[in-house]
Design a protein around this motif. Structure first.
Motif, PDB file in Angstrom:
ATOM      1  N   PHE A 131       0.888  -1.169   0.000  1.00  0.00           N
ATOM      2  CA  PHE A 131       0.000   0.000   0.000  1.00  0.00           C
ATOM      3  C   PHE A 131       0.918   1.209   0.000  1.00  0.00           C
ATOM      4  CE2 PHE A 131      -3.942  -2.310   1.221  1.00  0.00           C
ATOM      5  CZ  PHE A 131      -4.831  -1.623   0.413  1.00  0.00           C
ATOM      6  N   ALA A 174       1.225  -8.786   7.129  1.00  0.00           N
ATOM      7  CA  ALA A 174       0.402  -9.013   5.937  1.00  0.00           C
ATOM      8  C   ALA A 174      -0.958  -8.332   6.011  1.00  0.00           C
ATOM      9  CB  ALA A 174       0.236 -10.510   5.700  1.00  0.00           C
ATOM     10  N   CYS A 190      -6.195  -4.343   8.541  1.00  0.00           N
ATOM     11  CA  CYS A 190      -7.261  -5.058   7.817  1.00  0.00           C
ATOM     12  C   CYS A 190      -8.529  -5.255   8.663  1.00  0.00           C
ATOM     13  CB  CYS A 190      -6.750  -6.416   7.367  1.00  0.00           C
ATOM     14  SG  CYS A 190      -8.024  -7.391   6.550  1.00  0.00           S
TER      15      CYS A 190
HETATM   16  C1  HEM Z   1      -5.526 -13.156   4.130  1.00  0.00           C
HETATM   17  C2  HEM Z   1      -6.487 -12.274   3.922  1.00  0.00           C
HETATM   18  C3  HEM Z   1      -6.310 -10.790   3.920  1.00  0.00           C
HETATM   19  C4  HEM Z   1      -5.168 -10.024   3.809  1.00  0.00           C
HETATM   20  C5  HEM Z   1      -3.743 -10.508   3.657  1.00  0.00           C
HETATM   21  C6  HEM Z   1      -5.581  -8.627   3.887  1.00  0.00           C
HETATM   22  C7  HEM Z   1      -4.695  -7.561   3.861  1.00  0.00           C
HETATM   23  C8  HEM Z   1      -5.063  -6.240   4.059  1.00  0.00           C
HETATM   24  C9  HEM Z   1      -4.140  -5.124   4.115  1.00  0.00           C
HETATM   25  C10 HEM Z   1      -2.628  -5.207   3.939  1.00  0.00           C
HETATM   26  C11 HEM Z   1      -4.857  -3.995   4.337  1.00  0.00           C
HETATM   27  C12 HEM Z   1      -4.325  -2.552   4.455  1.00  0.00           C
HETATM   28  C13 HEM Z   1      -3.807  -2.326   5.847  1.00  0.00           C
HETATM   29  C14 HEM Z   1      -3.049  -1.039   6.031  1.00  0.00           C
HETATM   30  O1  HEM Z   1      -3.055  -0.167   5.150  1.00  0.00           O
HETATM   31  O2  HEM Z   1      -2.431  -0.885   7.132  1.00  0.00           O
HETATM   32  C15 HEM Z   1      -6.246  -4.395   4.411  1.00  0.00           C
HETATM   33  C16 HEM Z   1      -7.288  -3.534   4.618  1.00  0.00           C
HETATM   34  C17 HEM Z   1      -8.599  -3.911   4.522  1.00  0.00           C
HETATM   35  N1  HEM Z   1      -9.093  -5.198   4.407  1.00  0.00           N
HETATM   36 FE1  HEM Z   1      -8.023  -6.906   4.321  1.00  0.00          FE
HETATM   37  N2  HEM Z   1      -6.944  -8.586   4.012  1.00  0.00           N
HETATM   38  C18 HEM Z   1      -7.429  -9.864   4.039  1.00  0.00           C
HETATM   39  C19 HEM Z   1      -8.739 -10.253   4.183  1.00  0.00           C
HETATM   40  C20 HEM Z   1      -9.800  -9.398   4.258  1.00  0.00           C
HETATM   41  C21 HEM Z   1     -11.171  -9.796   4.410  1.00  0.00           C
HETATM   42  C22 HEM Z   1     -11.702 -11.233   4.570  1.00  0.00           C
HETATM   43  C23 HEM Z   1     -11.923  -8.668   4.391  1.00  0.00           C
HETATM   44  C24 HEM Z   1     -13.407  -8.635   4.542  1.00  0.00           C
HETATM   45  C25 HEM Z   1     -14.093  -7.713   5.106  1.00  0.00           C
HETATM   46  C26 HEM Z   1     -11.002  -7.533   4.264  1.00  0.00           C
HETATM   47  C27 HEM Z   1     -11.355  -6.197   4.223  1.00  0.00           C
HETATM   48  C28 HEM Z   1     -10.467  -5.130   4.341  1.00  0.00           C
HETATM   49  C29 HEM Z   1     -10.882  -3.737   4.434  1.00  0.00           C
HETATM   50  C30 HEM Z   1     -12.308  -3.225   4.398  1.00  0.00           C
HETATM   51  C31 HEM Z   1      -9.703  -2.975   4.561  1.00  0.00           C
HETATM   52  C32 HEM Z   1      -9.570  -1.454   4.718  1.00  0.00           C
HETATM   53  C33 HEM Z   1      -9.441  -1.118   6.187  1.00  0.00           C
HETATM   54  C34 HEM Z   1      -9.205   0.343   6.473  1.00  0.00           C
HETATM   55  O3  HEM Z   1      -8.663   1.064   5.618  1.00  0.00           O
HETATM   56  O4  HEM Z   1      -9.585   0.783   7.570  1.00  0.00           O
HETATM   57  N3  HEM Z   1      -9.731  -8.019   4.190  1.00  0.00           N
HETATM   58  N4  HEM Z   1      -6.344  -5.764   4.262  1.00  0.00           N
END
Ligand code: HEM
Length: 423
Positions: free
Chosen positions: A312, A364, A372
């Motif tokens: 990111f 991750a 996340c």
């Molecule tokens: C192995 C599975 C997953 C990985 C590796 C992953 C990884 C990430 C990462 C790297 C970020 C950004 C964090 C940051 O900028 O500090 C993120 C944000 C996010 N993820 Fe995941 N994710 C996964 C699964 C999921 C699932 C199942 C959902 C379902 C709701 C999801 C929804 C989101 C959302 C909505 C954000 C934005 C959060 C924010 O900006 O406040 N992710 N994820």
């Protein structure tokens, strides 16, 4: 690899993300020699490539000092950066999801659905997730001992879980899967939407067509849930208010889009990447089969190992220091999570896959305010699948060449031929 320019070119090259040895070599060189490497690539604004675990944490921890600012949250060419700024200045952003928001909006929007994704609420969903995991194992049984685990099993299980939570009917899942693959696989010849030709403009138009399809689909979902709310996340979002005003249809659609895309592909990738690693390491498979209490550790290690989100971006709101070097207000940073997750100052033998790795402080899921939202859900889905599959999995081996996608943002196996025996 022996110089900054080659290493930087490698970590941004989508093809390198399908060649782990080359990619991890470049990250390792940068961590050792140039932990805040300057990238000056044709067509892109200059940015810093952040490769050490400690520096990625430091930047992620403080989203006031390191907000998105006026930059997109993922690497984009100068033209797209400028178009995005112009669209926001005109009050018509192209997309407004949690990963486009700085404070105060970000926390207000995040709070709308956070409760749904917290362990307390997930416990209520656990029995249903287990049914879906059993369906996935039953599918493996039907396939008779040989399959492409990515396309026939792993892609479908987390997809069904998140679509049920969001409120998308089962018959529309193939469409959601295809659109997600087009979006995250825009640089992969097998996954991207076909364009009239291979020029950057034609590719850009193909990407916009994918986003337009998402918007059309989700606009109808917003209307349906406003007319008749149900017990699903789509209804929470469609009927939510921010500062006393109902959120716009555009904001609701943006919100659906991030949940509908981030919520399955990443989890499928970690699941498939773990089975790939276990197929190549019978001793690790035997260890976790004999000690099911290691399953949560297997899940963490799968996520570290695959690191499906490859970067990111962040900006900086004032002059300061990163990695002991001065940086200027409005500089741009690429947070390289796979590099942080192979940092030898944090992980013993980082290039080994170990089901009993402890501690496992991987990055991750990111860190800080944007950590996340779906991390507990992703971990629960994987834990339950392994609880259902491992007791029945007598053996598994590769039955052909496995392949990773050519993508530098969201990445994972796109093909995993396996041969297996189920009890
Ligand atoms: C192995 C599975 C997953 C990985 C590796 C992953 C990884 C990430 C990462 C790297 C970020 C950004 C964090 C940051 O900028 O500090 C993120 C944000 C996010 N993820 Fe995941 N994710 C996964 C699964 C999921 C699932 C199942 C959902 C379902 C709701 C999801 C929804 C989101 C959302 C909505 C954000 C934005 C959060 C924010 O900006 O406040 N992710 N994820």
């Amino acid at each position: 690899m022996t110089n900054t320019a080659d290493c930087v070119a490698t970590v941004v090259d989508p093809k390198a993300h399908a060649e782990p040895a080359r990619l991890y070599d470049a990250y390792a060189w940068l961590r050792r020699n140039e932990p805040l490497a300057r990238a000056e690539l044709p067509g892109f604004d200059p940015f810093h490539v952040v490769t050490r675990h400690a520096d990625i944490l430091e930047i992620s921890r403080d989203n006031t000092l390191f907000p998105y600012g006026s930059y997109p949250s993922t690497l984009a060419p100068h033209l797209a950066v400028e178009n995005g700024r112009a669209a926001r200045a005109a009050g018509r952003p192209l997309l407004y999801t949690l990963v486009q928001m700085d404070e105060p909006d970000h926390m207000k929007y995040r709070a709308l659905t956070q409760g749904w994704f917290m362990p307390q609420n997930l416990r209520r969903l656990e029995a249903r997730v287990r049914e879906l995991a059993r369906d996935a194992v039953a599918r493996m049984e039907e396939l008779g001992g040989q399959c492409d685990f990515v396309n026939e099993v792993a892609l479908h299980y987390p997809l069904r879980v998140i679509m049920e939570i969001l409120g998308v009917p089962r018959e529309d899942e193939p469409r959601m899967l295809q659109l997600t693959q087009e979006l995250f696989g825009a640089t992969d010849p097998d996954l991207r939407r076909r364009s009239e030709d291979e020029t950057p403009e034609a590719r850009q138009r193909a990407m916009q067509a994918t986003l337009a399809d998402f918007f059309n689909y989700f606009n109808q979902l917003t209307e349906a849930r406003r007319a008749k709310p149900q017990d699903d996340v789509a209804s929470v979002i469609a009927n939510a208010s921010i500062d006393g005003n109902q959120i716009s249809a555009f904001d609701a659609v943006s919100y659906y889009l991030i949940i509908a895309t981030a919520g399955h592909d990443t989890t499928s990738s970690s699941t498939a990447g773990a089975l790939w690693a276990l197929a190549e390491r019978p001793a690790e498979l035997a260890k976790v089969k004999a000690n099911p209490e290691l399953i949560p550790g297997l899940v963490d290690e799968s996520i570290r190992w695959t690191t499906p989100v490859r970067h990111f971006m962040r900006s900086v709101s004032q002059d300061t220091e990163v990695a002991g070097r001065p940086v200027k207000k409005d500089d741009w940073f690429m947070l390289c999570y796979p590099s942080g997750n192979r940092d030898e100052t944090v992980f013993d033998d980082p290039l080994e896959f170990r089901v009993d790795r402890s501690p496992n402080r991987h990055l991750a899921f990111g860190y800080g305010a944007h950590l996340c939202l779906g991390q507990h859900l992703a971990k629960m889905e994987m834990r339950i699948l392994w609880e259902e599959l491992l007791p029945r999995l007598r053996s598994v081996e590769l039955a052909g060449a496995a392949q990773l996608s050519e993508a530098n943002f969201v990445n994972g196996p796109k093909k995993l031929p396996i041969r297996y025996e189920l009890a």
